[in-house]
Design a protein around this motif. Structure first.
Motif, PDB file in Angstrom:
ATOM      1  N   GLY A  84      35.878  42.011  24.293  1.00 42.28           N
ATOM      2  CA  GLY A  84      36.892  42.654  25.109  1.00 42.28           C
ATOM      3  C   GLY A  84      36.989  41.985  26.461  1.00 42.28           C
ATOM      4  O   GLY A  84      35.985  41.881  27.175  1.00 42.28           O
ATOM      5  N   VAL A  85      38.170  41.497  26.791  1.00 40.48           N
ATOM      6  CA  VAL A  85      38.435  40.919  28.106  1.00 40.48           C
ATOM      7  C   VAL A  85      39.121  42.009  28.916  1.00 40.48           C
ATOM      8  O   VAL A  85      40.104  42.611  28.475  1.00 40.48           O
ATOM      9  CB  VAL A  85      39.312  39.653  27.986  1.00 40.48           C
ATOM     10  N   LEU A  86      38.579  42.276  30.103  1.00 38.29           N
ATOM     11  CA  LEU A  86      38.998  43.424  30.917  1.00 38.29           C
ATOM     12  C   LEU A  86      39.457  42.939  32.294  1.00 38.29           C
ATOM     13  O   LEU A  86      38.703  42.997  33.272  1.00 38.29           O
ATOM     14  CB  LEU A  86      37.831  44.400  31.044  1.00 38.29           C
ATOM     15  N   PRO A  87      40.691  42.441  32.402  1.00 37.39           N
ATOM     16  CA  PRO A  87      41.152  41.847  33.659  1.00 37.39           C
ATOM     17  C   PRO A  87      41.049  42.782  34.870  1.00 37.39           C
ATOM     18  O   PRO A  87      40.748  42.330  35.974  1.00 37.39           O
ATOM     19  CB  PRO A  87      42.615  41.493  33.377  1.00 37.39           C
ATOM     20  N   GLY A  88      41.270  44.069  34.679  1.00 40.43           N
ATOM     21  CA  GLY A  88      41.205  45.014  35.799  1.00 40.43           C
ATOM     22  C   GLY A  88      39.794  45.414  36.179  1.00 40.43           C
ATOM     23  O   GLY A  88      39.563  46.000  37.231  1.00 40.43           O
ATOM     24  N   GLY A  89      38.843  45.114  35.320  1.00 48.70           N
ATOM     25  CA  GLY A  89      37.449  45.497  35.562  1.00 48.70           C
ATOM     26  C   GLY A  89      37.189  46.941  35.174  1.00 48.70           C
ATOM     27  O   GLY A  89      38.081  47.788  35.234  1.00 48.70           O
ATOM     28  N   VAL A  90      35.963  47.197  34.759  1.00 48.73           N
ATOM     29  CA  VAL A  90      35.545  48.533  34.327  1.00 48.73           C
ATOM     30  C   VAL A  90      34.207  48.854  34.974  1.00 48.73           C
ATOM     31  O   VAL A  90      33.275  48.049  34.909  1.00 48.73           O
ATOM     32  CB  VAL A  90      35.410  48.598  32.782  1.00 48.73           C
ATOM     33  N   ALA A  91      34.109  50.033  35.590  1.00 46.23           N
ATOM     34  CA  ALA A  91      32.824  50.482  36.142  1.00 46.23           C
ATOM     35  C   ALA A  91      31.869  50.688  34.975  1.00 46.23           C
ATOM     36  O   ALA A  91      32.206  51.366  34.001  1.00 46.23           O
ATOM     37  CB  ALA A  91      33.018  51.774  36.916  1.00 46.23           C
ATOM     38  N   TRP A  92      30.667  50.107  35.060  1.00 46.82           N
ATOM     39  CA  TRP A  92      29.752  50.118  33.911  1.00 46.82           C
ATOM     40  C   TRP A  92      28.312  50.422  34.320  1.00 46.82           C
ATOM     41  O   TRP A  92      27.387  50.188  33.572  1.00 46.82           O
ATOM     42  CB  TRP A  92      29.813  48.758  33.216  1.00 46.82           C
TER      43      TRP A  92
END
Length: 152
Positions: A84-92
């Protein structure tokens, strides 16, 4: 310990670009679903639950904007990766407090713990390179994403 050929574990149909700002649970569910799409519904749901439960134990974010969620299942005949490429970014909940831009889900066979560890190690070594995850966010095709990951 034999090297893992990551190219053999990734299918272009299991690569997805998730725009916007999805939640960590949504990313994990989407990737787990892609990794097990050909399994019976019961096995898919059980696997997704296993990945989410694993994530509840401790974050699978390894730093440098990368996470490697994973679980094992007896329903698979061989290990698989979903990307999964997540351009907006995800808090992890990453130790470096950086959002995740690249998530690689490992769907491993229950019976082969050693393979699971070899895949994790191969990914961790490749993905520790600073900037790799964010540079991959600029890629637009599954083939480019796979090639960049395998050659990292």
């Amino acid at each position: 310990m034999p090297l893992i050929d990551l190219a053999q574990l990734i299918d272009p149909a299991r690569v997805v670009i998730l725009p916007g700002f999805p939640s960590k649970a949504l990313v994990i569910s989407a990737l787990a679903d892609l990794a097990t799409i050909d399994l019976p519904a019961h096995d898919r749901v059980q696997f997704i639950r296993g990945v989410l439960e694993r994530e509840d134990v401790t974050s699978t974010a390894i730093g440098n904007s990368v996470a490697i969620p994973h679980a094992r299942t007896s329903a698979l005949e061989r290990c698989r990766l979903a990307v999964g490429v997540l351009p907006g970014g995800v808090a992890w909940n990453a130790a470096d407090n950086q959002p995740v831009h690249l998530a690689l889900l490992i769907a491993a066979r229950e019976s082969d713990h050693a393979e699971h560890l070899r895949v994790m190690a191969a990914l961790a070594v490749r993905l520790r390179r600073p900037g790799l995850a964010t540079s991959m966010c600029k890629l637009t095709s599954s083939d480019e994403i796979i090639r960049t990951l395998v050659q990292a």
